[in-house]
Scaffold this motif. Structure first.
Motif, PDB file in Angstrom:
ATOM      1  N   VAL A 280      -9.623 -11.148  -5.212  1.00 25.78           N
ATOM      2  CA  VAL A 280      -8.357 -10.456  -4.986  1.00 25.78           C
ATOM      3  C   VAL A 280      -7.917 -10.509  -3.520  1.00 25.78           C
ATOM      4  CG1 VAL A 280      -9.284  -8.163  -4.505  1.00 25.78           C
ATOM      5  CG2 VAL A 280      -7.086  -8.388  -5.725  1.00 25.78           C
ATOM      6  N   TRP A 284     -11.784  -4.238  -3.534  1.00 25.76           N
ATOM      7  CA  TRP A 284     -11.385  -3.787  -4.852  1.00 25.76           C
ATOM      8  C   TRP A 284     -11.287  -2.265  -4.912  1.00 25.76           C
ATOM      9  CZ3 TRP A 284      -9.827  -6.840  -8.786  1.00 25.76           C
ATOM     10  CH2 TRP A 284     -10.170  -8.195  -8.745  1.00 25.76           C
ATOM     11  N   ARG A 285     -10.374  -1.774  -5.743  1.00 28.31           N
ATOM     12  CA  ARG A 285     -10.361  -0.359  -6.125  1.00 28.31           C
ATOM     13  C   ARG A 285     -11.137  -0.224  -7.426  1.00 28.31           C
ATOM     14  NH1 ARG A 285      -5.066  -1.195  -4.292  1.00 28.31           N
ATOM     15  NH2 ARG A 285      -4.344  -1.640  -6.441  1.00 28.31           N
ATOM     16  N   SER A 287     -10.871   1.502  -9.996  1.00 29.39           N
ATOM     17  CA  SER A 287     -10.059   1.610 -11.209  1.00 29.39           C
ATOM     18  C   SER A 287      -9.510   0.266 -11.670  1.00 29.39           C
ATOM     19  CB  SER A 287      -8.895   2.578 -10.959  1.00 29.39           C
ATOM     20  OG  SER A 287      -8.095   2.121  -9.881  1.00 29.39           O
ATOM     21  N   GLU A 288      -9.500  -0.734 -10.791  1.00 25.90           N
ATOM     22  CA  GLU A 288      -8.980  -2.060 -11.141  1.00 25.90           C
ATOM     23  C   GLU A 288      -9.996  -2.916 -11.893  1.00 25.90           C
ATOM     24  OE1 GLU A 288      -6.087  -3.492  -7.623  1.00 25.90           O
ATOM     25  OE2 GLU A 288      -8.177  -3.226  -7.018  1.00 25.90           O
TER      26      GLU A 288
END
Length: 309
Positions: A280, A284-285, A287-288
């Motif tokens: 990405v 990263w989050r 929740s993703e």
């Protein structure tokens, strides 16, 4: 197998008083090698494996040496504990003193202390990891030092190491967490040693054998003779031809590989590889990641089942 394949080569084999190791010793001798037969076993009782008396068939390194000599070969016994630094060093010294060199190291010695993880004791864990993992590293370390010295002195080196992992180490095995971890470590050690020692003329490979031995008669009772195949599929001697070939000069260029061998079948194990990926370009989050991981798993081949699952 011709006597010329390993003619004059000096081979040290650990755990060679019985089972697969004994078959290796006899096969190398038949191929013309001079053999150092290592084992801790004594007649009627193994110091390396707790098993019922019926499974502890007589077999000492001295008996294997005598069989080789009676057949016209050359061999000496070594009774040191190769999972100790001094015992591993003395294995290499024995080869040098008896035969003037060392060309092949076959790491084969092992034990089992099977238990489910929730019941396994510290002693059971430590014993298996020590014998399998340190028992591979210590002889390899001392043999490698000798070969490096030879290479730096300008002498040609065509050395071979054959380690012994297992399907448990490659795929896991229920009730054998200690053994599986140790054998997975052997597989990783094989890859590292192949990368590090190639510059000195040393190849390093591993086998994952399926054979009927003292270690497997209880853990894997399904390894029985299959007359319909025309031969004893799980006889330990079926493993040795591949090991002899890997120990010969013909195997030059084959290194960092793990071979599964069972009866008349030889296959190349295809280990961990980099698989599907998503980048990405930032952190990263959490929740993703759910759908991302789901997509990656959908693109990847399913894992092989753990033995006994």
């Amino acid at each position: 197998m011709t006597a010329e394949l390993c003619a004059g080569r000096v081979v040290a084999i650990t755990g060679a008083g019985r089972g697969i190791g004994r078959e290796h010793a006899l096969a190398f001798a038949a191929a013309g090698a001079r053999v150092v037969v290592n084992d801790l076993g004594v007649v009627g009782q193994s110091q390396m494996f707790d098993a019922p008396a019926a499974l502890n068939e007589p077999g000492t390194p001295e008996e294997v040496v005598e069989r080789i000599r009676q057949a016209g070969g050359e061999a000496v016994a070594h009774t040191g504990d190769v999972a100790t630094w001094s015992g591993a060093a003395s294995l290499v010294r024995t080869a040098l003193d008896a035969f003037g060199g060392l060309d092949v190291l076959v790491n084969n010695a092992g034990i089992l202390r099977d238990r489910m993880l929730v019941s396994m004791t510290e002693a059971e864990w430590d014993a298996v990891v020590r014998v399998h993992l340190k028992g591979h590293f210590a002889p390899l370390r001392h043999a490698a030092a000798y070969w490096r010295q030879q290479a730096k002195s300008g002498r040609p080196v065509a050395a071979r190491v054959v380690n012994t992992t297992s399907g448990a180490g490659l795929l896991g095995s229920v009730g054998q967490g200690n053994y599986a971890v140790a054998k997975a470590g052997v597989a990783a050690l094989t890859l590292v040693a192949a990368a590090e020692l190639g510059r000195y003329g040393v190849t390093v490979n591993a086998i994952a054998p399926a054979a009927r031995t003292r270690m497997t008669e209880q853990a894997m009772p399904e390894l029985v003779a299959r007359p319909e195949r025309g031969f004893d599929t799980y006889h330990p001697g079926n493993v040795s031809p591949l090991v002899v070939w890997l120990g010969s000069t013909e195997s030059a260029g084959v290194t960092g590989r793990i071979f599964e061998v069972e009866g008349g079948r030889v296959s190349l194990a295809d280990g961990w590889r980099h698989g599907p990926a998503v980048d990405v370009g930032r952190r990263w989050r959490p929740s993703e990641l759910g759908p991302v991981i789901g997509a990656l798993l959908g693109k990847a081949a399913p894992p092989e089942p753990v033995y006994g699952q």
